[in-house]
Scaffold this active site. Structure first.
Site, PDB file in Angstrom:
ATOM      1  NE  ARG A 128     -14.056   9.593 -31.773  1.00 19.46           N
ATOM      2  CZ  ARG A 128     -13.389  10.679 -31.809  1.00 19.46           C
ATOM      3  NH1 ARG A 128     -12.124  10.550 -31.463  1.00 19.46           N
ATOM      4  NH2 ARG A 128     -13.748  11.821 -32.182  1.00 19.46           N
ATOM      5  NE  ARG A 134     -15.775  12.668 -28.647  1.00 19.99           N
ATOM      6  CZ  ARG A 134     -14.464  12.962 -29.020  1.00 19.99           C
ATOM      7  NH1 ARG A 134     -13.357  12.119 -28.737  1.00 19.99           N
ATOM      8  NH2 ARG A 134     -14.206  14.193 -29.638  1.00 19.99           N
TER       9      ARG A 134
HETATM   10  P1  B4P Z   1      -8.800   9.564 -31.931  1.00 22.63           P
HETATM   11  O1  B4P Z   1      -7.520   9.011 -31.304  1.00 22.63           O
HETATM   12  O2  B4P Z   1      -9.851   9.334 -30.983  1.00 22.63           O
HETATM   13  O3  B4P Z   1      -8.560  10.988 -32.721  1.00 22.63           O
HETATM   14  P2  B4P Z   1      -8.340  12.413 -32.061  1.00 22.63           P
HETATM   15  O4  B4P Z   1      -7.524  13.020 -32.934  1.00 22.63           O
HETATM   16  O5  B4P Z   1      -7.646  12.236 -30.620  1.00 22.63           O
HETATM   17  O6  B4P Z   1      -9.868  13.011 -31.935  1.00 22.63           O
HETATM   18  P3  B4P Z   1     -10.510  14.314 -31.803  1.00 22.63           P
HETATM   19  O7  B4P Z   1      -9.799  15.381 -32.414  1.00 22.63           O
HETATM   20  O8  B4P Z   1     -11.707  14.100 -32.150  1.00 22.63           O
HETATM   21  O9  B4P Z   1     -10.649  14.912 -30.223  1.00 22.63           O
HETATM   22  P4  B4P Z   1     -10.496  15.941 -29.388  1.00 22.63           P
HETATM   23  O10 B4P Z   1     -10.839  15.160 -27.952  1.00 22.63           O
HETATM   24  O11 B4P Z   1      -9.145  16.578 -29.031  1.00 22.63           O
HETATM   25  O12 B4P Z   1      -8.928   8.790 -33.290  1.00 22.63           O
HETATM   26  C1  B4P Z   1     -10.243   8.670 -34.017  1.00 22.63           C
HETATM   27  C2  B4P Z   1     -10.717   7.293 -34.518  1.00 22.63           C
HETATM   28  O13 B4P Z   1      -9.727   6.786 -35.212  1.00 22.63           O
HETATM   29  C3  B4P Z   1     -10.830   6.396 -33.101  1.00 22.63           C
HETATM   30  O14 B4P Z   1     -12.101   5.799 -33.308  1.00 22.63           O
HETATM   31  C4  B4P Z   1      -9.725   5.472 -33.290  1.00 22.63           C
HETATM   32  O15 B4P Z   1      -9.905   4.290 -32.914  1.00 22.63           O
HETATM   33  C5  B4P Z   1      -9.525   5.505 -34.749  1.00 22.63           C
HETATM   34  N1  B4P Z   1      -8.206   5.316 -35.034  1.00 22.63           N
HETATM   35  C6  B4P Z   1      -7.095   5.660 -34.564  1.00 22.63           C
HETATM   36  N2  B4P Z   1      -5.921   5.269 -35.188  1.00 22.63           N
HETATM   37  C7  B4P Z   1      -6.182   4.572 -36.216  1.00 22.63           C
HETATM   38  C8  B4P Z   1      -5.234   4.141 -37.181  1.00 22.63           C
HETATM   39  N3  B4P Z   1      -4.231   3.978 -37.241  1.00 22.63           N
HETATM   40  N4  B4P Z   1      -6.166   3.283 -38.288  1.00 22.63           N
HETATM   41  C9  B4P Z   1      -7.634   3.331 -38.298  1.00 22.63           C
HETATM   42  N5  B4P Z   1      -8.456   3.883 -37.077  1.00 22.63           N
HETATM   43  C10 B4P Z   1      -7.758   4.537 -36.265  1.00 22.63           C
HETATM   44  O16 B4P Z   1     -11.541  17.315 -29.326  1.00 22.63           O
HETATM   45  C11 B4P Z   1     -12.699  17.117 -29.219  1.00 22.63           C
HETATM   46  C12 B4P Z   1     -13.648  18.497 -29.378  1.00 22.63           C
HETATM   47  O17 B4P Z   1     -13.188  19.124 -28.209  1.00 22.63           O
HETATM   48  C13 B4P Z   1     -13.236  19.576 -30.470  1.00 22.63           C
HETATM   49  O18 B4P Z   1     -13.962  19.231 -31.649  1.00 22.63           O
HETATM   50  C14 B4P Z   1     -13.236  20.755 -29.817  1.00 22.63           C
HETATM   51  O19 B4P Z   1     -14.732  21.257 -29.976  1.00 22.63           O
HETATM   52  C15 B4P Z   1     -13.072  20.604 -28.355  1.00 22.63           C
HETATM   53  N6  B4P Z   1     -11.834  20.991 -28.061  1.00 22.63           N
HETATM   54  C16 B4P Z   1     -10.536  20.034 -27.503  1.00 22.63           C
HETATM   55  N7  B4P Z   1      -9.464  20.789 -27.480  1.00 22.63           N
HETATM   56  C17 B4P Z   1      -9.776  22.078 -27.611  1.00 22.63           C
HETATM   57  C18 B4P Z   1      -8.938  23.462 -27.711  1.00 22.63           C
HETATM   58  N8  B4P Z   1      -7.679  22.983 -27.580  1.00 22.63           N
HETATM   59  N9  B4P Z   1      -9.469  24.458 -28.167  1.00 22.63           N
HETATM   60  C19 B4P Z   1     -10.826  24.683 -28.522  1.00 22.63           C
HETATM   61  N10 B4P Z   1     -11.584  23.577 -28.226  1.00 22.63           N
HETATM   62  C20 B4P Z   1     -11.001  22.259 -28.060  1.00 22.63           C
END
Ligand code: B4P
Length: 192
Positions: A128, A134
């Site tokens: 990603r 990012r």
């Molecule tokens: P995504 O779908 O992007 O994964 P995610 O779980 O949503 O990601 P993340 O935990 O990083 O995000 P968030 O924005 O919540 O998939 C990842 C990758 O895998 C992509 O490239 C996708 O294409 C690929 N993929 C998906 N499905 C697949 C499959 N079946 N097979 C193969 N590939 C696949 O968090 C970002 C940051 O914000 C955190 O680290 C934290 O610092 C902060 N944050 C957010 N919420 C917070 C909270 N509640 N409290 C404190 N900090 C917070």
């Protein structure tokens, strides 16, 4: 109201599956990651504070995130339900969410927990990072840190909801559509 949480480690596909689920079920998508990235892009004081944590692979402080969620909730009065994506990420956030929902006379119906092993997660996030732009994706050390923070601070949230009998584990490795179908099967059974 029908409220569900999509739970899982960083990179488990929460954002990917949420987009499909909100389209199918007409829920309001509440992704704290997306809300924080919008604050960062708009260069707000909240965004500047959040960026310093996110870039290091740490969680943004609870009070900042909880306040942001409360405001988003108030913006969507009359919503048919919410899909919480990446929230709650600490037990304090989970307790705050329970209180908020209780005030609105509603609750979490289901916590869908995407199961993906760490090597696959790092592989996905490195991939990603090549296109996402990012700042928290580009460095493998930061990604390892995010997984460590997840194990220490976020995994206890699963135990919190297990005590409420709300957690269903979902195999998170497979094609996006296969995983989507597994999620829909559990949701449809619950909504009947
Ligand atoms: P995504 O779908 O992007 O994964 P995610 O779980 O949503 O990601 P993340 O935990 O990083 O995000 P968030 O924005 O919540 O998939 C990842 C990758 O895998 C992509 O490239 C996708 O294409 C690929 N993929 C998906 N499905 C697949 C499959 N079946 N097979 C193969 N590939 C696949 O968090 C970002 C940051 O914000 C955190 O680290 C934290 O610092 C902060 N944050 C957010 N919420 C917070 C909270 N509640 N409290 C404190 N900090 C917070």
């Amino acid at each position: 109201m029908f409220n569900l949480i999509l739970f899982g480690p960083p990179g488990s596909g929460k954002g990917t599956q949420s987009d499909k689920l909100v389209e199918k079920y007409g829920l309001i998508h509440l992704s704290t990651g997306n809300l924080l990235r919008k604050e960062i892009a708009d260069k707000t004081p909240l965004g500047l504070e959040a960026k310093s944590f996110i870039d290091k692979g740490q969680l943004v402080p609870d009070e900042v995130v909880i306040g942001m969620v409360d405001s988003y909730f108030d913006l969507h009065k009359g919503a048919p339900g919410f899909l919480f994506d990446g929230y709650p990420r600490t037990v304090a956030q989970a307790a705050a969410l329970d209180n908020l929902l209780e005030l609105k006379k509603t609750e979490i119906e289901l916590v869908l927990f995407l199961q993906v092993d760490e090597d696959e997660l790092i592989k996905r996030l490195v991939h990603r990072g090549k296109t996402s732009g990012r700042s928290d994706d580009t460095d493998e050390q930061v990604q390892r840190k995010r997984q460590e923070v997840y194990r220490k601070e976020t995994l206890p949230v699963a135990a919190f909801y297990t005590r409420q009998n709300k957690v269903v584990n979902i195999e998170g490795v497979g094609t996006v559509n296969e995983i989507f179908e597994s999620l829909c099967e559990v949701i449809d059974k619950k909504r009947k």
